[in-house]
Design a protein around this motif. Structure first.
Motif, PDB file in Angstrom:
ATOM      1  N   ASP A  39      50.271  53.803  43.300  1.00  0.00           N
ATOM      2  CA  ASP A  39      49.398  53.520  43.646  1.00  0.00           C
ATOM      3  C   ASP A  39      48.275  53.791  44.503  1.00  0.00           C
ATOM      4  OD1 ASP A  39      50.342  55.662  45.885  1.00  0.00           O
ATOM      5  OD2 ASP A  39      52.776  54.622  46.715  1.00  0.00           O
ATOM      6  N   ARG A  49      54.511  46.030  47.915  1.00  0.00           N
ATOM      7  CA  ARG A  49      52.622  45.924  47.409  1.00  0.00           C
ATOM      8  C   ARG A  49      52.364  46.616  46.295  1.00  0.00           C
ATOM      9  NH1 ARG A  49      48.313  43.744  50.392  1.00  0.00           N
ATOM     10  NH2 ARG A  49      46.873  44.332  49.062  1.00  0.00           N
ATOM     11  N   ASP A  50      52.577  47.491  45.930  1.00  0.00           N
ATOM     12  CA  ASP A  50      51.675  47.603  44.552  1.00  0.00           C
ATOM     13  C   ASP A  50      52.676  48.651  43.091  1.00  0.00           C
ATOM     14  OD1 ASP A  50      50.497  49.249  46.394  1.00  0.00           O
ATOM     15  OD2 ASP A  50      51.875  50.521  46.712  1.00  0.00           O
ATOM     16  N   ARG A  52      52.812  46.170  40.423  1.00  0.00           N
ATOM     17  CA  ARG A  52      52.202  45.877  40.415  1.00  0.00           C
ATOM     18  C   ARG A  52      52.915  45.276  38.154  1.00  0.00           C
ATOM     19  NH1 ARG A  52      48.565  48.827  42.958  1.00  0.00           N
ATOM     20  NH2 ARG A  52      47.284  47.235  44.630  1.00  0.00           N
ATOM     21  N   TRP A  55      55.384  43.579  38.692  1.00  0.00           N
ATOM     22  CA  TRP A  55      55.239  42.348  38.754  1.00  0.00           C
ATOM     23  C   TRP A  55      54.090  41.494  37.661  1.00  0.00           C
ATOM     24  CZ3 TRP A  55      50.304  39.767  38.864  1.00  0.00           C
ATOM     25  CH2 TRP A  55      50.072  38.236  38.562  1.00  0.00           C
ATOM     26  N   ASP A 152      45.632  42.368  41.737  1.00  0.00           N
ATOM     27  CA  ASP A 152      45.677  41.793  42.810  1.00  0.00           C
ATOM     28  C   ASP A 152      45.261  41.008  43.251  1.00  0.00           C
ATOM     29  OD1 ASP A 152      46.780  44.260  43.311  1.00  0.00           O
ATOM     30  OD2 ASP A 152      44.719  45.422  44.748  1.00  0.00           O
ATOM     31  N   TRP A 155      47.140  38.112  41.825  1.00  0.00           N
ATOM     32  CA  TRP A 155      48.602  38.224  42.079  1.00  0.00           C
ATOM     33  C   TRP A 155      48.552  37.577  44.350  1.00  0.00           C
ATOM     34  CZ3 TRP A 155      51.599  43.634  43.014  1.00  0.00           C
ATOM     35  CH2 TRP A 155      53.038  43.203  43.942  1.00  0.00           C
ATOM     36  N   ASP A 157      50.789  35.662  45.726  1.00  0.00           N
ATOM     37  CA  ASP A 157      52.078  36.502  47.508  1.00  0.00           C
ATOM     38  C   ASP A 157      52.444  37.699  47.343  1.00  0.00           C
ATOM     39  OD1 ASP A 157      53.394  36.368  44.415  1.00  0.00           O
ATOM     40  OD2 ASP A 157      54.644  35.379  45.584  1.00  0.00           O
ATOM     41  N   GLN A 158      51.196  38.349  46.896  1.00  0.00           N
ATOM     42  CA  GLN A 158      51.185  40.114  47.128  1.00  0.00           C
ATOM     43  C   GLN A 158      51.247  40.661  48.110  1.00  0.00           C
ATOM     44  OE1 GLN A 158      47.336  41.957  46.229  1.00  0.00           O
ATOM     45  NE2 GLN A 158      48.931  43.444  45.627  1.00  0.00           N
ATOM     46  N   PRO A 159      53.232  41.448  48.301  1.00  0.00           N
ATOM     47  CA  PRO A 159      53.300  41.435  49.819  1.00  0.00           C
ATOM     48  C   PRO A 159      52.434  42.809  50.385  1.00  0.00           C
ATOM     49  CG  PRO A 159      55.583  42.692  47.447  1.00  0.00           C
ATOM     50  CD  PRO A 159      53.905  42.045  46.979  1.00  0.00           C
ATOM     51  N   LEU A 160      52.290  42.185  51.841  1.00  0.00           N
ATOM     52  CA  LEU A 160      51.129  43.296  53.083  1.00  0.00           C
ATOM     53  C   LEU A 160      51.483  45.198  52.868  1.00  0.00           C
ATOM     54  CD1 LEU A 160      51.380  41.045  56.196  1.00  0.00           C
ATOM     55  CD2 LEU A 160      49.645  41.200  54.218  1.00  0.00           C
ATOM     56  N   PRO A 161      50.819  45.343  52.833  1.00  0.00           N
ATOM     57  CA  PRO A 161      51.104  46.831  52.712  1.00  0.00           C
ATOM     58  C   PRO A 161      52.345  47.439  53.932  1.00  0.00           C
ATOM     59  CG  PRO A 161      48.820  46.936  53.744  1.00  0.00           C
ATOM     60  CD  PRO A 161      49.629  45.119  53.231  1.00  0.00           C
TER      61      PRO A 161
END
Length: 599
Positions: A39, A49-50, A52, A55, A152, A155, A157-161
């Protein structure tokens, strides 16, 4: 439960995501892209969120990266993950690459004659990028920093920070006020004629300001950036909503809080020289400074070495945390010894039971990582994480490897024990004994002041080497004080050049793994201390053991131990009994006396 058993890996999703990423790269004029497990803070552990790399590929390990090219996507993994990766990625789309044996630059040169390979400058250090650029010199391949991360971009449905609230780490546990820390480090900046230092590592930030957070699972850290000035002031860049009034009062007037979004703009207005750690700060930091005409002074993160060298209060607190955790571990081992022969246990039920014993202390803040509980062949997966899909019964005649730890307000623990269920066989006992000999060798060693982890790593491997065996991980990692369970820069590893200094806490964890059959690892935490006077009284270091729990005597081939190894083991078990006997239940005390009997 702190630990869940869902499977975050989705190998079936990897191929379509890879197709989407390649399409995105084409639209951006790129022929490839680097996807790290990192990150913007460059810590080892990342928020959802990070993730990647996970994912995109399905690989869930704590280290590694992927290089996506037009015809191939390489997942680079070290020795800890070479068994795991094969079960977590679609091997038709992703190619596991043994790293660091295969260097990324050499691999790219082999796979791509020419092209533009992009990377996110916030997710890579300057040291990392410069190394790759040097390896690609004279080729037709160019590295290109991008302002938009293409992962990003696809992605959806990438989670929030993360939004974990910060809290104060008490002075009696920290052992030094944050004002004193800031003043001590600022003096170092003045001596180096540097105006400020950039702090990007979450555990460095938390150590410096005596705060903790909840932005990363299992690690009590806060996401943010800090600028330490040569007058001991700090500019802290963080989501202000994470800091309540108690934290703000604790920080005081010399620590100014700013939104994260203001970090880059503030960098541009600094007076140099500004210290930046080439090995831990994102490349974007030095790029911003240089573009603004601010002089960059390369140097170590000013917090890393002072943080690693724990003070007397931190060590005393950590000792207490380990005694508490040791008692919970002994209760668990007694329970396991009674229940396993009956049948019916699974890896998940073992993990749940162990967390229950730690919760019973009424002091558990969190576990320090997902418990590694591998039965039989699963024990050979070095960083195995049990899921509902992989959950295996604990069977008679097999080994069970349990690597676990806890976060208490007064310390971070990490312990591994491998136990026998029934009679696993002579070969398993031989291997176990060699691993135990390695742990004992590190525990007993005295070494000259100034030596690094690489200078003693081989001691843990000697008995394995003479049997034609080894393990593909370091012998020890640094451990924080109610911080990250993996802490740098200290390590016991053949690549570690950092001298071991008093107060550094490390793991001592040799192992042996036979894919498809069994795994063995034994682990205690140790702390570096000045060795008592001996012989001609040369300046030497030694280790104090912090972890207390018995080893499985059924797996020890006593006749293979030297007299010195036997004396160490008997003395260690006597200390386990003495320190923990008064902390465990009556039934467990009786079991512990047998477990700690002289060999």
């Amino acid at each position: 439960m702190f630990q869940t058993f869902d499977s975050p890996a989705s190998p079936d999703q990897g191929p379509p995501r890879l197709v989407a990423l390649r399409a995105k790269l084409g639209a951006m004029g790129l022929d490839g892209f680097l996807v790290p497990r990192a990150d913007v803070h460059q810590g080892e552990y990342v928020a959802a969120r990070d993730e990647r790399l996970q994912w995109l590929t399905g690989f869930t390990g704590s280290a590694g990266f992927c290089i996506v090219l037009p015809e191939v996507a390489g997942v680079f993994i070290d020795g800890r993950y070479r068994t795991q990766v094969k079960a977590q990625v679609d091997l038709g789309s992703f190619t596991p690459v043994p790293w660091p044996e295969v260097k990324p630059g050499d691999w790219v040169k082999e796979k791509l004659a020419q092209g533009r390979v992009g990377f996110d400058p916030w997710l890579h250090t300057r040291e990392e990028v410069e190394r790759l650029e040097r390896s690609l010199e004279g080729t037709g391949v160019t590295l290109v920093p991008v302002s938009e991360n293409p992962v990003d971009g696809i992605w959806r449905d990438q989670p929030l920070p993360p939004f974990g609230k910060a809290f104060v780490h008490p002075l009696e546990l920290a052992g030094e006020s944050h004002a004193a820390k800031r003043a001590r480090l600022a003096e170092g900046l003045r001596k180096a004629e540097q105006k400020a230092a950039v702090v990007t590592l979450p555990d460095s930030l938390c150590w410096l300001l005596n705060i903790r957070g909840a932005d990363v699972p299992k690690n009590p850290v806060l996401h943010g950036f800090a600028l330490l000035h040569d007058d001991a002031r700090v500019d802290l860049f963080v989501n202000p909503a994470k800091l309540d009034e108690a934290v703000r009062v604790h920080l005081g007037p010399e620590v100014s809080v700013h939104p994260l979004q203001g970090f880059a703009e503030t960098l541009k207005g600094l007076a140099g020289p500004v210290r930046v750690d080439k090995g831990t700060a994102p490349l974007a930091v030095s790029d911003i400074l240089k573009a603004a005409g601010v002089e960059v002074a390369w140097g170590d993160d000013p917090c890393r070495l002072p943080k690693a060298c724990k003070n007397a209060a931190e060590i005393a607190a950590t000792r207490e945390a380990h005694l508490r955790d040791g008692a919970a571990m002994v209760e668990f081992l007694r329970w396991l010894d009674e229940q396993a022969p009956k049948g019916g246990l699974t890896e998940i039920s073992v993990v749940q039971a162990l967390e229950g014993f730690r919760r019973a202390t009424n002091a558990l803040h969190d576990i320090s990582f997902d418990t590694i509980c591998g039965a039989g062949p699963n024990g050979a997966v070095i960083h195995y994480r049990v899921t509902e899909e992989t959950n295996r019964p604990v069977l008679d005649g097999e080994l069970l490897l349990v690597d676990s730890g806890a976060q208490y307000l007064d310390g971070t623990t990490d312990i591994t024990r491998t136990v026998a269920v029934g009679d696993p066989g002579a070969e398993e006992r031989e291997c176990y004994t060699r691993v135990l000999q390695g742990l004992i060798a590190i525990s007993r060693v005295r070494f000259p002041k100034g030596l690094a982890g690489r200078d003693i790593d081989a001691l843990a491997r000697f008995n394995l080497w003479v049997a034609g065996q080894d393990y593909d991980h370091g012998t020890g990692h640094g451990v924080g004080a109610f911080l990250s369970v993996h802490e740098g820069p200290q390590r016991i590893s053949r690549v570690s050049e950092v001298p071991l200094e008093p107060g550094m806490i490390l793991s001592n964890e040799p192992g042996y793994y036979r894919e498809g059959a069994f795994g063995i690892r034994l682990e205690n935490l140790i702390v570096v201390q000045e060795a008592p006077a001996l012989g001609d009284n040369r300046a030497q270091m030694s280790f104090e053991t912090l972890t207390f729990a018995p080893f499985d005597r059924r797996l020890i081939m006593v006749e293979e131990l030297s007299p010195g190894e036997r004396r160490w083991l008997d003395a260690y078990h006597a200390e386990v009994l003495e320190k923990l006997g008064k902390r465990v239940s009556g039934a467990t005390l009786s079991w512990l006396k047998d477990a700690c009997a002289p060999i």
